[in-house]
Design an enzyme around this catalytic site. Structure first.
Site, PDB file in Angstrom:
ATOM      1  CB  CYS A  93      42.381  49.262  -8.570  1.00 58.58           C
ATOM      2  SG  CYS A  93      41.951  48.116  -6.815  1.00 58.58           S
ATOM      3  CG  HIS A 179      39.156  52.696  -9.473  1.00 59.67           C
ATOM      4  ND1 HIS A 179      39.130  51.578  -9.850  1.00 59.67           N
ATOM      5  CD2 HIS A 179      39.301  52.240  -8.285  1.00 59.67           C
ATOM      6  CE1 HIS A 179      39.092  49.811 -10.317  1.00 59.67           C
ATOM      7  NE2 HIS A 179      39.514  50.650  -8.339  1.00 59.67           N
ATOM      8  CD  GLU A 181      39.600  53.261 -13.528  1.00 59.56           C
ATOM      9  OE1 GLU A 181      38.498  52.079 -13.015  1.00 59.56           O
ATOM     10  OE2 GLU A 181      40.524  53.475 -13.402  1.00 59.56           O
TER      11      GLU A 181
END
Length: 529
Positions: A93, A179, A181
């Site tokens: 990001c 993202h 994660e």
């Protein structure tokens, strides 16, 4: 008991993957995901200098997201010298955009911002090889990379990001706009693991359990021949911290357990029986239930209850410490205080750099200034699930290791209203039934936490037998979470809920209604008070 028998021989502390935090809400989560790929990781602030990074001898660097624009005045900056270190670097990001800008790519504000679920189109490369050509990802950006740096292959795009991923295998550099994660990116962990293992060439050889021996040796080196005390709550964190220290220094550790009368059914016995049996630790129990109840008399404000409980705990702990200091067996005094501080607390306090003061979230953190100790925090680099793994490596009972989180103020903040002995007894019996039935149903590992709350200031009309009743409601609050920052309510089979409700209303005379709280966090907190 002072040796480390049964543990692997200690090895040097692992070299970390450093997660550079640009102000992201997910920085800790990135570190967790790296560790889930069996590579050790730590979070550092973006202000960490290149010299400090070099001194940490990292295996790789991950650049986190962040709320700023790379063009905004005062936005976090990325030192170009980072790319002269020859380390593998992965940008996420904002970190992806900062990486592109420093390396000569183009970052601009496009007409399409992307927030939430977004469709990613894979264009090639190795990061997404073997994964679906079109896949959902989680985006949160206004700016976008519109041109990749020279030498980089564009690996993916989206409607609002012409360059949603790029990579340079030769330099071991890569990044993504989305993202990886978060759980809303289904293939994110595979992408992150591919960077760590394929791009960076890192071995998947780290687990929390296999560092138990290292932690024992570190504690032994820190305390030397000194004495230590530990405030034992019965929770996972303090139990594992105490077990590590006890393994390191044996009977030179004394644990203090303050029974404030706000515990759940059987918890005092569990600490005195199971923990002591498993570790051989010396335990001093302070009976303070009556003192706490007197202090809480007439108090209904949640924050007021918390402050009173915290203050009384400090006084009880302080009294126990003074008694120990007056004991002639402690000729050299007690120099060290053991705390179960975890890594999220270190990061949130600004301690990720290793230089800032670390906050203490534990009850004994409020000890008076004239009782000065050197802190021992053996778990300060671990997350909760990793602490449990270390506890199992230390052969702690599963009843302690798998224990659900329980607030320091105990049942005092699970009674909405004044705390009295009678109300505690009512809640304790209802809570015991709920826990017993959830365990019988095999749900202990599916539910992260299930607070049972007594609405002591609420009554409702009911019918029990042939008589009208006017009893209190009990609230069940089953939730799932990783770190308590956010939580989802957890579905419990109807037959289990029915059994819990029937037993509570039949066996706890003061209760005539059981309700289910299905509120996520946010907006609702996990605890009612």
């Amino acid at each position: 008991m002072a040796d480390s028998a049964g543990l692997d021989q200690p090895e040097p502390s692992p070299r970390p993957v450093l997660v550079v935090d640009f102000g992201a809400q997910y920085a800790q989560l990135i570190a967790r995901r790296v560790r889930e790929a069996r590579v050790f990781s730590e979070v550092i602030p973006h202000t960490t200098s290149i010299e400090e990074i070099t001194a940490r001898d990292p295996l790789a660097i991950v650049l986190s997201g962040g709320p700023a624009s790379v063009y905004t005045e005062g936005a976090p900056q990325l030192d170009p010298a980072l790319f002269d270190l020859g380390l593998p670097v992965f940008g996420i990001c904002y970190g992806f955009q900062a990486m592109a800008q420093v390396l000569g790519g183009t970052v601009a504000r496009t007409k399409t911002s992307e927030y939430g679920r977004t469709e990613l189109k894979v264009l090639g490369g190795d990061l997404h090889s073997g994964l679906p050509g079109v896949q959902p990802v989680w985006m949160s950006h206004g700016d976008a990379v519109t041109a990749a740096p020279d030498g980089f292959d564009v690996a993916a795009s989206s409607s609002g990001a012409p360059v949603a991923a790029f990579e340079n295998r030769d330099r071991r550099l890569a990044g993504v706009q989305y993202h990886p994660e978060v759980m809303h990116t289904p293939h994110g962990q595979q992408v992150l693991s591919r960077f760590l293992h394929d791009f960076a060439g890192l071995d998947a050889d780290w687990t929390a359990a296999n560092i138990a021996g290292v932690l024992v040796e570190q504690v032994r080196a820190q305390i030397g021949n000194g004495h230590a005390i530990c405030g034992l709550s019965g929770g996972v964190d303090s139990a594992v911290a105490a077990a590590l220290v006890q393994r390191a220094i044996g009977d030179r550790l004394t644990c203090i357990f303050v029974d404030h009368g706000l515990l759940r059914d059987g918890e005092r016995g569990q600490v005195q029986r199971d923990f002591v049996a498993a570790t051989g630790a010396k335990l001093v129990t302070v009976d303070a239930a009556e003192t706490f109840l007197q202090a809480l008399s007439g108090v209904t404000n949640p924050e007021g209850k918390r402050k009173i409980i915290g203050r009384q705990f400090i006084r009880a702990f302080e009294g126990a410490v003074r008694d120990l200091l007056g004991d002639s067996t402690f000729d050299s005094g007690i120099e060290f205080l053991v705390q179960g501080t975890l890594y999220p607390d270190v990061v949130e306090s600004g301690g990720g750099s290793g230089t800032a003061n670390i906050k203490s979230h534990h009850n004994v953190g409020g000890l008076p200034d004239n009782l000065r100790f050197k802190l021992v925090e053996p778990l300060r680099l671990l997350f909760k699930d990793e602490v449990r793994a270390v506890g199992r490596q230390l052969d702690l009972p599963e009843e302690i290791v798998a224990r659900q989180p329980f607030p320091g103020p105990g049942l005092g903040i699970r009674i909405v209203g004044e705390v009295t002995a009678e109300r505690l007894d009512t809640l304790r019996r209802a809570d015991s039934i709920a826990r017993e039935e959830l365990t019988t149903a095999g749900l202990d590992y599916q539910i992260w936490q299930c607070p049972v709350v007594l609405l002591a200031d609420v009554r409702s009309v009911g019918v029990q037998g042939d008589n009208r009743s006017y009893g209190h409601p009990i609230v069940l609050r089953p939730v799932s979470s990783e770190d308590a920052m956010t939580a989802d309510w957890t579905w419990v089979p109807y037959e289990v809920l029915e059994c819990i409700s029937t037993r509570i209303t039949n066996e706890v005379a003061e209760v005539n209604r059981v309700v289910l709280d299905i509120t996520n966090k946010p907006p609702g907190t996990i605890e009612w008070e």
